[in-house]
Motif scaffolding. Structure first.
Motif: not given
Length: 577
Positions: A350-354
């Motif tokens: 998962i990426k930073d924003p999520e």
């Protein structure tokens, strides 16, 4: 060229043997131990391999038999008010989320409902999921609209409510899924948190075992670190018959089972079995197994509709469903979920924003378990059990995973239960013992049983007065009397006149029977159709004595299964059933 005497050489070897006798003994003991070990290990491994073939090879789980109400058919003109529709939706575990976009949710705006239905398999076809707009007006359905297609519908079906679950010998709640039906993040995330080397190891993680032993030794046994692979967890999940007690023998069996599983089956098969077998919680005596059942149990959602944070919570619960129970231990569960989210972030799943959004989100579990209780309507389910027992052997029902579709209407059941409660309250008083009640509601159009109430305690199992209580059949037998008469067209027709005057039947031993009408009046000569419509006793007895009570008893036995004595009083239903 130098010469060596043979005797000198022998003496040298003898001196060497005398100098190191322990080496020979050590080699002998080692070989003996190896032989004994192999003599035990090889047959034992073959035995365990046979166990794997029997238990795991068939991949047979005990699945409960699920009992469903009838699907709700919505069509313009159907009698339906907002409260009734809400009762139906709540019974089918629909959630009012204010949007009605995810399957199994709805939104209400006065008399207008936006419903995201779930797809389901009906008796004769597969009904697809739809997003519907149902408008109510004047106590009925005004319109049903398919929002995706932008067109009005003549009718639409909503998936039925589950009203009961019939378990086999094991109280296990499970919904089988294929691996491709499991969200990708759950598949990869589980490996990232529980077993990063799952794709490359052969059943056990040697480095993990050594690391766990080192941590335990350094802490003096006070700290323990898990080193089990997903394959080992599957081996001790109960599927292969070994327990979860912490003993060297159990651990030894677990390792051997894991090695055998990896040697015999591919990673996909093992991972799919894990997704369906892993223990994920408890509801009373019901054990929740598998990620699909867990999704419904914890979130009231289908597996494919879970959010990132909910997937992370499922992954976290795997380590200890009781210890990390989000309903009983929300803080502990939140820490475990966030740890799983951190692992998903570290591995790039998962990426930073999520990751930041999911970490800030609440646990998202429902206040009560999303799935239905084992038996929400005991009187109705008692009737279902009786019919199943009549048509199927018990062995065919236990753990067979059947879907039983009934005619129950959850809203009709709710109204019936309310009517029983209100009526008893209105007629009871303190001068007499508490009254009891039983109720059966049927559809006059097709005979479906819509609701059953078995006692004043509508939600408690026990004596089912609606089904088990014996009571006189009464006027229910009168239509059979007239049927026998009309079977003689040369004597009777609906227009034939019969006498509804006072009647006397001789019973023998100077006894007489003088039945009267319920209104205590005689009506003279009346047509046969009117005598039946008004349920006149005197006219019915006259016809019954002419067609013969013996014939009536035989007819009701064949058509209705009613056993009765061939007495004249049976004409008016004087038999308990």
């Amino acid at each position: 060229m130098p010469r060596y005497d043979q005797d000198d050489q022998d003496e040298d070897y003898d001196d060497l043997d005398d100098a190191h006798p322990w080496r020979q003994r050590l080699v002998t003991w080692a070989l003996a131990a190896l032989g004994l070990g192999l003599g035990f290990l090889i047959p034992y491994t073959l035995y365990l391999n046979h166990q794997v073939s029997q238990r795991f090879g068939a991949l047979q789980w005990q699945l409960p038999t699920r009992v469903y109400a009838r699907p709700l058919q919505l069509s313009p003109g159907l009698a339906m008010d907002a409260q009734t529709l809400k009762t139906e939706l709540d019974a089918a575990a629909y959630r009012d989320d204010g949007a009605g976009t995810r399957p199994g949710t709805y939104a209400r705006d006065g008399g207008r409902f936006t419903i995201a239905s779930r797809g389901f398999g009906d008796i004769d076809a597969v009904v697809p999921a739809r997003r519907l707009q149902v408008s109510l007006s004047g106590g009925s359905v005004a319109s049903v609209r398919d929002l995706a297609r932008g067109q009005n519908l003549k009718s639409a079906l909503l998936d039925p409510a589950r009203i009961a679950t019939l378990y086999g010998q094991k109280q296990e709640e499970r919904r089988l899924v294929r691996l491709e039906e499991v969200p990708e993040l759950l598949v990869t995330g589980l490996q990232a948190v529980e077993d990063r080397d799952f794709g490359t190891h052969h059943g056990i993680d040697l480095s993990g075992i050594i690391r766990a032993i080192w941590v335990a030794v350094r802490s003096g046994g006070e700290t323990r670190q898990g080193a089990s692979t997903l394959t080992q967890q599957l081996a001790r999940s109960g599927l292969l018959g070994i327990g979860k007690e912490v003993t060297p023998s159990r651990k030894f069996n677990e390792i051997l089972f894991a090695l055998i599983l990896e040697a015999r089956y591919d990673k996909r098969t093992i991972l799919e079995a894990y997704m369906n077998q892993v223990y994920m919680g408890q509801r009373g005596s019901q054990a929740i197994h598998g990620v699909a059942a867990a999704s419904e149990f914890w979130f009231g959602r289908e597996l494919d509709s879970l959010s990132t944070e909910q997937i992370a919570l499922l992954i976290g619960i795997v380590k200890g469903p009781s210890h990390y129970d989000p309903r009983r231990n929300p803080e502990r569960a939140l820490d475990r979920r966030n740890l799983a989210l951190d692992k998903l972030h570290e591995t790039g799943l998962i990426k930073d924003p999520e990751w930041k959004r999911a970490r800030a989100a609440p646990l998202g579990v429902t206040r009560t378990p999303g799935m239905a209780a084992a038996n929400r309507f005991p009187a109705y389910v008692d009737l279902v059990r009786r019919q199943l027992a009549r048509d199927y052997p018990e062995s065919a029902l236990q753990g067979a995973g059947l879907s039983v579709l009934t005619g129950m209407s959850p809203s009709a059941q709710a109204y019936a239960e309310g009517a029983v409660t209100r009526t008893l309250k209105s007629v009871e008083n303190k001068k007499r013992p508490p009254l009891q009640a039983g109720l059966v509601l049927t559809d006059v159009h097709d005979g479906d049983v819509l609701a059953v109430v078995g006692s004043r305690n509508v939600s408690q199992p026990g004596f089912n007065r609606a089904v088990e209580a014996q009571r006189p059949v009464g006027s229910l037998l009168k239509p059979f009397v007239y049927l026998l008469a009309l079977a003689q067209p040369d004597r009777y027709s609906l227009a034939s006149y019969v006498d509804d005057g006072p009647v006397t039947v001789q019973l023998g031993k100077n006894r007489r029977w003088n039945p009267t009408n319920s209104d205590r009046r005689s009506h003279g000569s009346v047509r046969l159709v009117d005598a039946l419509a008004h349920s006149y006793n005197q006219a019915t007895v006259r016809i019954g004595m002419k067609v013969d009570p013996e014939r009536l008893v035989n007819l009701v036995r064949v058509l209705a299964g009613i056993q009765a004595e061939a007495n004249p009083s049976v004409i008016l239903g004087a038999t308990d059933q």
